[in-house]
Motif scaffolding. Sequence first.
Motif, PDB file in Angstrom:
ATOM      1  N   GLY A 132       0.811  -1.212   0.000  1.00  0.00           N
ATOM      2  CA  GLY A 132       0.000   0.000   0.000  1.00  0.00           C
ATOM      3  C   GLY A 132       0.842   1.259   0.000  1.00  0.00           C
ATOM      4  O   GLY A 132       0.568   2.206  -0.736  1.00  0.00           O
ATOM      5  N   LEU A 133       1.892   1.274   0.809  1.00  0.00           N
ATOM      6  CA  LEU A 133       2.794   2.427   0.841  1.00  0.00           C
ATOM      7  C   LEU A 133       3.547   2.598  -0.478  1.00  0.00           C
ATOM      8  O   LEU A 133       3.757   3.723  -0.943  1.00  0.00           O
ATOM      9  CB  LEU A 133       3.777   2.300   2.008  1.00  0.00           C
ATOM     10  N   LEU A 134       3.922   1.492  -1.077  1.00  0.00           N
ATOM     11  CA  LEU A 134       4.613   1.535  -2.368  1.00  0.00           C
ATOM     12  C   LEU A 134       3.690   2.105  -3.451  1.00  0.00           C
ATOM     13  O   LEU A 134       4.093   2.992  -4.216  1.00  0.00           O
ATOM     14  CB  LEU A 134       5.102   0.138  -2.759  1.00  0.00           C
ATOM     15  N   VAL A 135       2.455   1.633  -3.498  1.00  0.00           N
ATOM     16  CA  VAL A 135       1.489   2.138  -4.483  1.00  0.00           C
ATOM     17  C   VAL A 135       1.231   3.630  -4.249  1.00  0.00           C
ATOM     18  O   VAL A 135       1.214   4.427  -5.192  1.00  0.00           O
ATOM     19  CB  VAL A 135       0.178   1.324  -4.434  1.00  0.00           C
ATOM     20  N   ALA A 136       1.051   4.016  -2.992  1.00  0.00           N
ATOM     21  CA  ALA A 136       0.823   5.427  -2.669  1.00  0.00           C
ATOM     22  C   ALA A 136       2.039   6.272  -3.068  1.00  0.00           C
ATOM     23  O   ALA A 136       1.890   7.365  -3.629  1.00  0.00           O
ATOM     24  CB  ALA A 136       0.518   5.589  -1.190  1.00  0.00           C
ATOM     25  N   GLY A 137       3.236   5.769  -2.797  1.00  0.00           N
ATOM     26  CA  GLY A 137       4.455   6.506  -3.140  1.00  0.00           C
ATOM     27  C   GLY A 137       4.621   6.687  -4.642  1.00  0.00           C
ATOM     28  O   GLY A 137       4.975   7.773  -5.111  1.00  0.00           O
ATOM     29  N   ILE A 138       4.358   5.637  -5.392  1.00  0.00           N
ATOM     30  CA  ILE A 138       4.470   5.729  -6.858  1.00  0.00           C
ATOM     31  C   ILE A 138       3.412   6.685  -7.405  1.00  0.00           C
ATOM     32  O   ILE A 138       3.701   7.520  -8.270  1.00  0.00           O
ATOM     33  CB  ILE A 138       4.359   4.330  -7.503  1.00  0.00           C
ATOM     34  N   THR A 139       2.193   6.572  -6.882  1.00  0.00           N
ATOM     35  CA  THR A 139       1.120   7.474  -7.322  1.00  0.00           C
ATOM     36  C   THR A 139       1.494   8.924  -7.035  1.00  0.00           C
ATOM     37  O   THR A 139       1.344   9.795  -7.896  1.00  0.00           O
ATOM     38  CB  THR A 139      -0.213   7.117  -6.625  1.00  0.00           C
ATOM     39  N   GLU A 140       2.002   9.179  -5.845  1.00  0.00           N
ATOM     40  CA  GLU A 140       2.402  10.547  -5.493  1.00  0.00           C
ATOM     41  C   GLU A 140       3.526  11.046  -6.389  1.00  0.00           C
ATOM     42  O   GLU A 140       3.531  12.213  -6.798  1.00  0.00           O
ATOM     43  CB  GLU A 140       2.823  10.631  -4.024  1.00  0.00           C
ATOM     44  N   ALA A 141       4.457  10.177  -6.733  1.00  0.00           N
ATOM     45  CA  ALA A 141       5.557  10.578  -7.620  1.00  0.00           C
ATOM     46  C   ALA A 141       5.018  11.004  -8.988  1.00  0.00           C
ATOM     47  O   ALA A 141       5.478  11.997  -9.566  1.00  0.00           O
ATOM     48  CB  ALA A 141       6.556   9.433  -7.763  1.00  0.00           C
ATOM     49  N   VAL A 142       4.048  10.271  -9.499  1.00  0.00           N
ATOM     50  CA  VAL A 142       3.446  10.619 -10.794  1.00  0.00           C
ATOM     51  C   VAL A 142       2.687  11.940 -10.678  1.00  0.00           C
ATOM     52  O   VAL A 142       2.782  12.802 -11.559  1.00  0.00           O
ATOM     53  CB  VAL A 142       2.523   9.488 -11.308  1.00  0.00           C
ATOM     54  N   ILE A 143       1.938  12.123  -9.594  1.00  0.00           N
ATOM     55  CA  ILE A 143       1.200  13.369  -9.379  1.00  0.00           C
ATOM     56  C   ILE A 143       2.167  14.552  -9.350  1.00  0.00           C
ATOM     57  O   ILE A 143       1.930  15.582  -9.992  1.00  0.00           O
ATOM     58  CB  ILE A 143       0.377  13.297  -8.072  1.00  0.00           C
ATOM     59  N   ILE A 144       3.266  14.395  -8.627  1.00  0.00           N
ATOM     60  CA  ILE A 144       4.262  15.470  -8.544  1.00  0.00           C
ATOM     61  C   ILE A 144       4.889  15.734  -9.909  1.00  0.00           C
ATOM     62  O   ILE A 144       5.033  16.885 -10.326  1.00  0.00           O
ATOM     63  CB  ILE A 144       5.335  15.141  -7.479  1.00  0.00           C
ATOM     64  N   HIS A 145       5.241  14.673 -10.626  1.00  0.00           N
ATOM     65  CA  HIS A 145       5.839  14.832 -11.958  1.00  0.00           C
ATOM     66  C   HIS A 145       4.901  15.609 -12.891  1.00  0.00           C
ATOM     67  O   HIS A 145       5.321  16.533 -13.593  1.00  0.00           O
ATOM     68  CB  HIS A 145       6.184  13.467 -12.553  1.00  0.00           C
ATOM     69  N   LYS A 146       3.628  15.246 -12.898  1.00  0.00           N
ATOM     70  CA  LYS A 146       2.650  15.901 -13.777  1.00  0.00           C
ATOM     71  C   LYS A 146       2.299  17.310 -13.298  1.00  0.00           C
ATOM     72  O   LYS A 146       1.769  18.113 -14.068  1.00  0.00           O
ATOM     73  CB  LYS A 146       1.377  15.063 -13.884  1.00  0.00           C
ATOM     74  N   SER A 147       2.600  17.635 -12.048  1.00  0.00           N
ATOM     75  CA  SER A 147       2.231  18.935 -11.495  1.00  0.00           C
ATOM     76  C   SER A 147       2.991  20.092 -12.141  1.00  0.00           C
ATOM     77  O   SER A 147       2.571  21.242 -12.044  1.00  0.00           O
ATOM     78  CB  SER A 147       2.443  18.960  -9.983  1.00  0.00           C
ATOM     79  N   PHE A 148       4.083  19.794 -12.824  1.00  0.00           N
ATOM     80  CA  PHE A 148       4.852  20.857 -13.472  1.00  0.00           C
ATOM     81  C   PHE A 148       4.194  21.314 -14.769  1.00  0.00           C
ATOM     82  O   PHE A 148       4.378  22.442 -15.197  1.00  0.00           O
ATOM     83  CB  PHE A 148       6.289  20.402 -13.724  1.00  0.00           C
ATOM     84  N   GLY A 149       3.422  20.417 -15.407  1.00  0.00           N
ATOM     85  CA  GLY A 149       2.707  20.779 -16.619  1.00  0.00           C
ATOM     86  C   GLY A 149       3.614  21.399 -17.665  1.00  0.00           C
ATOM     87  O   GLY A 149       4.815  21.148 -17.713  1.00  0.00           O
ATOM     88  N   ASP A 150       3.025  22.253 -18.500  1.00  0.00           N
ATOM     89  CA  ASP A 150       3.764  22.976 -19.532  1.00  0.00           C
ATOM     90  C   ASP A 150       3.166  24.373 -19.661  1.00  0.00           C
ATOM     91  O   ASP A 150       2.312  24.616 -20.515  1.00  0.00           O
ATOM     92  CB  ASP A 150       3.694  22.233 -20.868  1.00  0.00           C
ATOM     93  N   PRO A 151       3.604  25.303 -18.799  1.00  0.00           N
ATOM     94  CA  PRO A 151       3.006  26.637 -18.803  1.00  0.00           C
ATOM     95  C   PRO A 151       3.279  27.457 -20.058  1.00  0.00           C
ATOM     96  O   PRO A 151       2.692  28.520 -20.235  1.00  0.00           O
ATOM     97  CB  PRO A 151       3.614  27.302 -17.569  1.00  0.00           C
ATOM     98  N   THR A 152       4.117  26.964 -20.961  1.00  0.00           N
ATOM     99  CA  THR A 152       4.388  27.687 -22.202  1.00  0.00           C
ATOM    100  C   THR A 152       3.699  27.047 -23.406  1.00  0.00           C
ATOM    101  O   THR A 152       3.907  27.481 -24.538  1.00  0.00           O
ATOM    102  CB  THR A 152       5.907  27.741 -22.474  1.00  0.00           C
ATOM    103  N   ALA A 153       2.877  26.038 -23.174  1.00  0.00           N
ATOM    104  CA  ALA A 153       2.221  25.309 -24.261  1.00  0.00           C
ATOM    105  C   ALA A 153       1.438  26.252 -25.176  1.00  0.00           C
ATOM    106  O   ALA A 153       0.809  27.197 -24.729  1.00  0.00           O
ATOM    107  CB  ALA A 153       1.284  24.256 -23.690  1.00  0.00           C
ATOM    108  N   GLN A 154       1.492  25.965 -26.464  1.00  0.00           N
ATOM    109  CA  GLN A 154       0.755  26.735 -27.465  1.00  0.00           C
ATOM    110  C   GLN A 154      -0.534  25.988 -27.800  1.00  0.00           C
ATOM    111  O   GLN A 154      -0.491  24.904 -28.358  1.00  0.00           O
ATOM    112  CB  GLN A 154       1.606  26.908 -28.723  1.00  0.00           C
TER     113      GLN A 154
END
Length: 183
Positions: free
Chosen positions: A4-26
């Motif tokens: 459960g902790l491993l799944v939560a940790g991986i999920t959080e890592a993906v959430i954090i990675h995607k949180s940067f987005g692309d603020p310059t996207a056209q």
Amino acid sequence: LILGLLVAGITEAVIIHKSFGDPTAQVDYVVVLGAKVNKDGPSVSLWDRIGAAYIYLDMHPHVIAVLSGGQGTDEPITEAECMYRELVSLGIDPKRLLLEDEATSTWENLKFSLDLIEEKTGVRPRSIGLISSEYHLFRAGLVAKAQGLTAIGVPAATHRASLKANYFLREIFAVWKFHLFGG
């Protein structure tokens, strides 16, 4: 427990990675997702999203924004109307702002916003920019994908550290709820 902790940790890592987005996207259109409106104006989360929308629209003068969010029973006006008023007061041309004021969920935000764009232009976009709180971008992207849409995340930074920590952790459960039960 370890799994459960491993799944939560991986999920959080993906959430954090995607949180940067692309603020310059056209893109041609951005959908700005609403958040709570208080009696005296936008909530902290909504202010963060309005600020991100203002910066993005100022940097991309050709982009049309769909301001998406209905009115909760404890809100004095719709989230869309609140965002509209604030963005216009900041100098954004009202002609660049479309109001989608019925949505009560991320699923509805995207569906109703796409319907509105199609109604106005005759064409349903396959790709849009999506302005929301950074912790929400991964799940919002999953919702968009489920609707056959490519969403390019434009993050609205959460400025209160206590809110940021709470929302990033809470988002793990929201992502798994979406995976298990749908939108």
